[in-house]
Motif scaffolding. Structure first.
Motif, PDB file in Angstrom:
ATOM      1  N   PHE A   1      42.004  48.210  44.486  1.00 40.62           N
ATOM      2  CA  PHE A   1      41.424  47.264  43.531  1.00 40.62           C
ATOM      3  C   PHE A   1      39.923  47.214  43.782  1.00 40.62           C
ATOM      4  CE2 PHE A   1      41.627  44.107  46.908  1.00 40.62           C
ATOM      5  CZ  PHE A   1      42.828  44.379  47.533  1.00 40.62           C
ATOM      6  N   PRO A   2      39.150  46.787  42.811  1.00 44.46           N
ATOM      7  CA  PRO A   2      37.686  46.912  42.893  1.00 44.46           C
ATOM      8  C   PRO A   2      37.026  45.897  43.820  1.00 44.46           C
ATOM      9  CG  PRO A   2      38.294  45.873  40.846  1.00 44.46           C
ATOM     10  CD  PRO A   2      39.574  46.259  41.529  1.00 44.46           C
ATOM     11  N   ILE A   3      37.415  45.965  45.081  1.00 41.22           N
ATOM     12  CA  ILE A   3      36.817  45.088  46.088  1.00 41.22           C
ATOM     13  C   ILE A   3      36.456  45.934  47.284  1.00 41.22           C
ATOM     14  CG2 ILE A   3      37.306  43.229  47.735  1.00 41.22           C
ATOM     15  CD1 ILE A   3      38.975  41.893  45.614  1.00 41.22           C
ATOM     16  N   CYS A   4      35.347  45.612  47.885  1.00 39.38           N
ATOM     17  CA  CYS A   4      34.884  46.316  49.073  1.00 39.38           C
ATOM     18  C   CYS A   4      34.371  45.255  50.038  1.00 39.38           C
ATOM     19  CB  CYS A   4      33.809  47.294  48.639  1.00 39.38           C
ATOM     20  SG  CYS A   4      32.654  47.815  49.870  1.00 39.38           S
ATOM     21  N   VAL A   5      34.662  45.411  51.326  1.00 39.27           N
ATOM     22  CA  VAL A   5      34.187  44.455  52.322  1.00 39.27           C
ATOM     23  C   VAL A   5      32.771  44.851  52.723  1.00 39.27           C
ATOM     24  CG1 VAL A   5      34.584  43.445  54.596  1.00 39.27           C
ATOM     25  CG2 VAL A   5      36.530  44.070  53.163  1.00 39.27           C
TER      26      VAL A   5
ATOM     27  N   CYS B   1      45.255  47.293  39.158  1.00 34.70           N
ATOM     28  CA  CYS B   1      43.850  46.973  39.422  1.00 34.70           C
ATOM     29  C   CYS B   1      43.106  48.144  40.047  1.00 34.70           C
ATOM     30  CB  CYS B   1      43.754  45.763  40.354  1.00 34.70           C
ATOM     31  SG  CYS B   1      44.373  44.253  39.625  1.00 34.70           S
ATOM     32  N   SER B   2      43.775  49.272  40.233  1.00 34.08           N
ATOM     33  CA  SER B   2      43.124  50.398  40.897  1.00 34.08           C
ATOM     34  C   SER B   2      41.975  50.929  40.050  1.00 34.08           C
ATOM     35  CB  SER B   2      44.131  51.506  41.187  1.00 34.08           C
ATOM     36  OG  SER B   2      44.616  52.065  39.989  1.00 34.08           O
TER      37      SER B   2
ATOM     38  N   ALA C   1      40.782  45.469  56.332  1.00 37.78           N
ATOM     39  CA  ALA C   1      40.428  46.202  55.120  1.00 37.78           C
ATOM     40  C   ALA C   1      41.354  47.406  54.936  1.00 37.78           C
ATOM     41  CB  ALA C   1      38.972  46.647  55.172  1.00 37.78           C
TER      42      ALA C   1
ATOM     43  N   ILE D   1      41.374  48.750  51.102  1.00 41.23           N
ATOM     44  CA  ILE D   1      40.043  48.617  50.507  1.00 41.23           C
ATOM     45  C   ILE D   1      38.975  49.157  51.454  1.00 41.23           C
ATOM     46  CG2 ILE D   1      40.661  46.687  49.028  1.00 41.23           C
ATOM     47  CD1 ILE D   1      39.418  44.795  50.993  1.00 41.23           C
TER      48      ILE D   1
ATOM     49  N   TYR E   1      35.653  49.370  53.702  1.00 43.32           N
ATOM     50  CA  TYR E   1      34.876  48.527  54.606  1.00 43.32           C
ATOM     51  C   TYR E   1      33.521  49.184  54.798  1.00 43.32           C
ATOM     52  CZ  TYR E   1      33.359  46.233  58.918  1.00 43.32           C
ATOM     53  OH  TYR E   1      32.645  45.542  59.863  1.00 43.32           O
TER      54      TYR E   1
ATOM     55  N   LEU F   1      40.301  53.366  44.793  1.00 38.79           N
ATOM     56  CA  LEU F   1      40.459  52.041  45.388  1.00 38.79           C
ATOM     57  C   LEU F   1      41.710  51.368  44.842  1.00 38.79           C
ATOM     58  CD1 LEU F   1      36.808  50.679  45.049  1.00 38.79           C
ATOM     59  CD2 LEU F   1      37.877  51.627  47.079  1.00 38.79           C
TER      60      LEU F   1
END
Length: 188
Positions: free
Chosen positions: A41-45, A28-29, A66, A71, A73, A39
């Motif tokens: 995986f494609p998530i950011c806080v 998922c990177s 995070a 991931i 933040y 990243l």
């Protein structure tokens, strides 16, 4: 109008279900900012200024969680802790972070106060760069604070929320740490 436009726009895309495929090896990177930021995986806080109101560790606990997950933040402009404290709490300082910037309006029609903002930007941007901030997120959604009647109506609940970890009945139904214990990222 907006809802109809959003639905029309979304209807142009089709979701293709992929079943009976090999998922034993997944990755998922991804990269963002022209490949400069990797990243897991494609998530950011995203930024949340009220973190300290619901957990004693506030933004520091969120940053630790995070960082543990690999991931990004986004540190909120109006954080409960200094940027340096939040950044140093990240277990892996190689993981990039973003900073949310709220520009404010001049204090009056003649533009008074704009000089203060320019001075703040002149000082803040090099400081963020020195701390290896990867991006500054410009937030401009609150030109004027709205009349938040529910907030005023629930003022007592909000006051209690600020001491949430110290409320035994609420603490018993959550996984927040006990008062006096160190904030733990898993508690979030």
């Amino acid at each position: 109008e907006t809802l109809a436009a959003n639905r029309k726009g979304f209807s142009r895309y089709a979701l293709r279900a992929r079943v009976l495929t090999d998922v034993s090896q997944t990755d998922c990177s991804t990269t963002i900012l022209n490949g400069k930021v990797q990243l897991a995986f494609p998530i950011c806080v995203g930024p949340f200024t009220g973190a300290k109101a619901v957990h004693p560790g506030g933004e520091i606990a969120v940053a630790q969680a995070a960082s543990d997950a690999g991931i990004i933040y986004t540190i909120p402009h109006y954080s409960g802790y200094p940027i340096e404290g939040i950044r140093s709490a990240m277990n892996d300082n190689e993981i990039p972070f973003f900073f949310q910037f709220y520009p404010y309006k001049p204090t009056n029609q003649s533009g008074e106060g704009a000089g203060l903002q320019r001075e703040y930007i002149r000082e803040a941007l090099p400081h963020l760069s020195q701390m290896k901030c990867s991006a500054v997120i410009l937030t401009c959604d609150t030109a004027n604070n709205g009349n938040r009647e529910k907030t005023y109506k629930n003022a007592q609940w909000i006051a209690e929320m600020k001491t949430f970890p110290n409320q035994p009945s609420l603490r018993n139904i959550s996984n927040l740490p006990s008062p006096g214990s160190q904030g733990h990222s898993a508690a979030f």
